[in-house]
Write an enzyme that holds these catalytic residues in place. Structure first.
Site, PDB file in Angstrom:
ATOM      1  N   LYS A 159       0.903  -0.686  -0.127  1.00 43.42           N
ATOM      2  CA  LYS A 159      -0.071  -0.051  -0.242  1.00 43.42           C
ATOM      3  C   LYS A 159       1.390   0.955   0.320  1.00 43.42           C
ATOM      4  CE  LYS A 159      -3.850   1.720   2.393  1.00 43.42           C
ATOM      5  NZ  LYS A 159      -5.069   1.381   3.518  1.00 43.42           N
TER       6      LYS A 159
ATOM      7  N   SER B 255      -9.318   2.064   2.739  1.00 45.82           N
ATOM      8  CA  SER B 255      -8.849   2.008   1.676  1.00 45.82           C
ATOM      9  C   SER B 255      -8.032   1.582   1.369  1.00 45.82           C
ATOM     10  CB  SER B 255      -8.214   3.742   3.017  1.00 45.82           C
ATOM     11  OG  SER B 255      -7.231   2.875   3.461  1.00 45.82           O
TER      12      SER B 255
ATOM     13  N   SER C 271      -9.863  -0.188   6.551  1.00 44.13           N
ATOM     14  CA  SER C 271      -9.535  -0.316   5.675  1.00 44.13           C
ATOM     15  C   SER C 271      -8.686  -1.553   4.677  1.00 44.13           C
ATOM     16  CB  SER C 271      -8.344   0.489   5.323  1.00 44.13           C
ATOM     17  OG  SER C 271      -9.040   2.426   5.398  1.00 44.13           O
TER      18      SER C 271
HETATM   19  N1  GLN Z   1     -13.295   4.007   6.137  1.00 44.55           N
HETATM   20  C1  GLN Z   1     -12.782   4.498   7.688  1.00 44.55           C
HETATM   21  C2  GLN Z   1     -12.513   6.824   7.085  1.00 44.55           C
HETATM   22  O1  GLN Z   1     -12.590   6.764   6.081  1.00 44.55           O
HETATM   23  C3  GLN Z   1     -11.788   4.274   7.546  1.00 44.55           C
HETATM   24  C4  GLN Z   1     -10.449   3.900   7.054  1.00 44.55           C
HETATM   25  C5  GLN Z   1      -8.840   3.396   7.562  1.00 44.55           C
HETATM   26  O2  GLN Z   1      -9.276   2.281   7.642  1.00 44.55           O
HETATM   27  N2  GLN Z   1      -8.080   3.316   7.257  1.00 44.55           N
HETATM   28  O3  GLN Z   1     -11.467   6.445   8.403  1.00 44.55           O
END
Ligand code: GLN
Length: 491
Positions: free
Chosen positions: A80, A155, A179
């Site tokens: 990532k 994400s 995410s």
């Molecule tokens: N979707 C959540 C956010 O936007 C979690 C994102 C994540 O786990 N990095 O904060």
């Protein structure tokens, strides 16, 4: 396309050891798949294909000479793009870091290199890991390999899409509120969010430091376990790293007598009926193996999204203060001097142009809730509720071994469907967020498909440090099903 790039790492490694395959064969296949698919999927932000092939060749030579190689040597891995790689672009999918080349490796990257795994490239993500759809990327949206009109989740959507599409065998993601698990569910791969502190965060670009955790994304639980054992463990460079050994037991699939807690708050209204059905079927599978099913309650669940959207933006607003155009990354070269202080003018315009709208929203939310007069009302209160959420889990785990829930309330949604409605988007993490607030380990495993052939995952939450337990329960499910072996159409 050949099936080679859809085999799990443990199978590929064995085939290489038996002389049925070479490392170059694997990398060549993965690259061919990437070249055929990634124009439509957009899983990668940057690639290192030639270097990857060179590494594979040199590993073949080492093996031919009879050298002893680590167990995941030669396995193509996607990383990532918020995990620092020395000398190689790390953008966090943000314009503000569009040219950032880190001078050091994240600890997990050092460990991957020591294992002699092959990094194929850096994957797309929501900018600074803020989002649930990989639509918030400066480098364009990633498409779900199961249906290009739909999001891969986020994400870590680039990492899960890469594995699902055979453009990598394994991947690393990060999970702050879901995410790893939510995109794993949307792409039908296995994604593990380890206990907070299990895996070093050194070199992970910080979003919300008290919630962030790096974890493995893989084709099956065996691979997720192997990768966890490589990236995990104590790291003196991370002050929140746990000085504890990683689990070593073999996965057996023996789960008879284990008590599975089903939180009544999680299977209630607001959840897609098909998701509910798939989770209920999964529970039956475990029941037939002799698991005991028990209804539990996590009464503060309803506050978790609100709590998260105070805690995470507060930490983010502080962590992202470093992007000011002074030392590295993007700087707006043509800022207008408004009078008082040209440095502030430069910073303001750099941040205005460098950050996308979701990141700005979080910075503003966080700055507001931390400001004088509001701190007690919002941040302090949110921390107290966070403790209550954690205590809910502690109480629940007194009477069960694992908690089983959906990963996301819906199957993968259409691109564009939620991006203009942040609240709707935030609710897609309702089942994953409490786990981060409590620091627990949890896994998403492929649980089934809707009539439209859209993937749906099942989440298993474990007691602190019980990664082995959740992987083993997942393994038992996997042994009884074949969802983890299915590949998207046209592959
Ligand atoms: N979707 C959540 C956010 O936007 C979690 C994102 C994540 O786990 N990095 O904060």
């Amino acid at each position: 396309m050949s099936k080679l790039s859809f085999l799990p790492a443990h199978v590929l490694s064995e085939k290489v050891r038996k002389g049925e395959l070479s490392f170059s064969d694997i990398t060549t296949e993965v690259i061919a798949q990437l070249e055929a698919k990634d124009k439509s999927i957009n899983a990668y932000i940057s690639r290192r294909l030639e270097a990857a092939l060179e590494e594979a060749k040199s590993l073949d030579e080492s093996l031919a000479k009879g050298e002893d190689l680590p167990s995941l040597a030669g396995i193509p891995l996607a990383v990532k793009d918020n995990i620092c790689t020395r000398g190689f672009l790390t953008t966090c999918a943000s314009k503000i870091l569009y040219n950032f080349v880190p001078p050091y490796n994240a600890t997990v990257v050092e460990k991957i290199k020591k294992e002699k795994m092959i990094i194929i490239g850096k994957t797309n993500m929501d900018e600074f890991a803020m989002g649930s759809s990989t639509e918030n990327s400066y480098f364009g949206t990633t498409h779900n390999p199961w249906d290009y009109q739909r999001v891969p989740g986020g994400s870590s959507g680039g990492s899960t899409a890469a594995v699902a599409a055979g453009e990598a065998i394994m991947a690393l993601g990060s999970d702050t509120g879901g995410s790893i698990r939510q995109p794993a569910s949307f792409c039908s791969v296995t994604g593990l969010k380890p206990t907070y502190g299990r895996v070093s965060r050194y070199g992970l670009v910080a979003f919300a430091s008290s919630l962030d955790q790096i974890g493995p994304i893989a084709r099956d639980v065996q691979d997720a376990y192997l990768l966890l054992k490589i990236i995990g463990g104590y790291d003196p460079c991370d002050s929140t790293s746990l000085p504890l050994p990683l689990p070593e037991e073999q996965l057996t699939g023996k789960v008879k007598g284990k008590i599975l807690g089903l939180p009544k708050e999680y299977l209630s209204e607001g959840i897609d009926p098909k998701v509910k059905e798939i989770v209920e079927k999964a529970i039956k599978v475990w029941e037939e193996m002799g698991c005991v099913i028990k209804e539990i309650t996590l009464p503060h669940t309803k506050y978790s999204v609100a709590t998260y959207y105070i805690v995470a933006p507060c930490e983010a607003s502080s962590n992202l203060a470093r992007y000011d155009g002074v030392q590295y990354g993007f700087r707006n070269p043509e800022y207008t001097i408004t009078g008082q202080n040209p440095v502030i003018d430069m910073m303001e315009e750099t941040r205005d142009q460098g950050f996308g709208s979701e990141v700005k929203r979080r910075i503003m939310l966080g700055t507001f809730t931390l400001s004088h007069g509001y701190f007690e009302a919002y941040y302090l209160k949110a921390q107290k509720v966070r403790t209550l959420i954690k205590e809910d889990f502690e109480k629940a785990f007194q009477s069960c071994d694992f908690i089983v829930t959906p990963v996301s309330p819906t199957p993968p949604f259409k691109i564009g469907e939620k991006v203009s409605d942040p609240l709707k988007m935030y609710l897609s993490d309702i089942f994953t967020i409490p786990v981060n607030l409590a620091g627990l380990p949890a896994i998403s495993i492929p649980g089934g498909f809707t009539e439209q052939n859209l993937p749906v995952g099942v989440q298993i939450i474990g007691k602190p440090l019980d990664e082995y337990g959740i992987l083993n329960l997942g393994f038992a499910f996997q042994e009884a099903t074949d969802f983890h072996k299915r590949t998207p159409h046209g592959n």
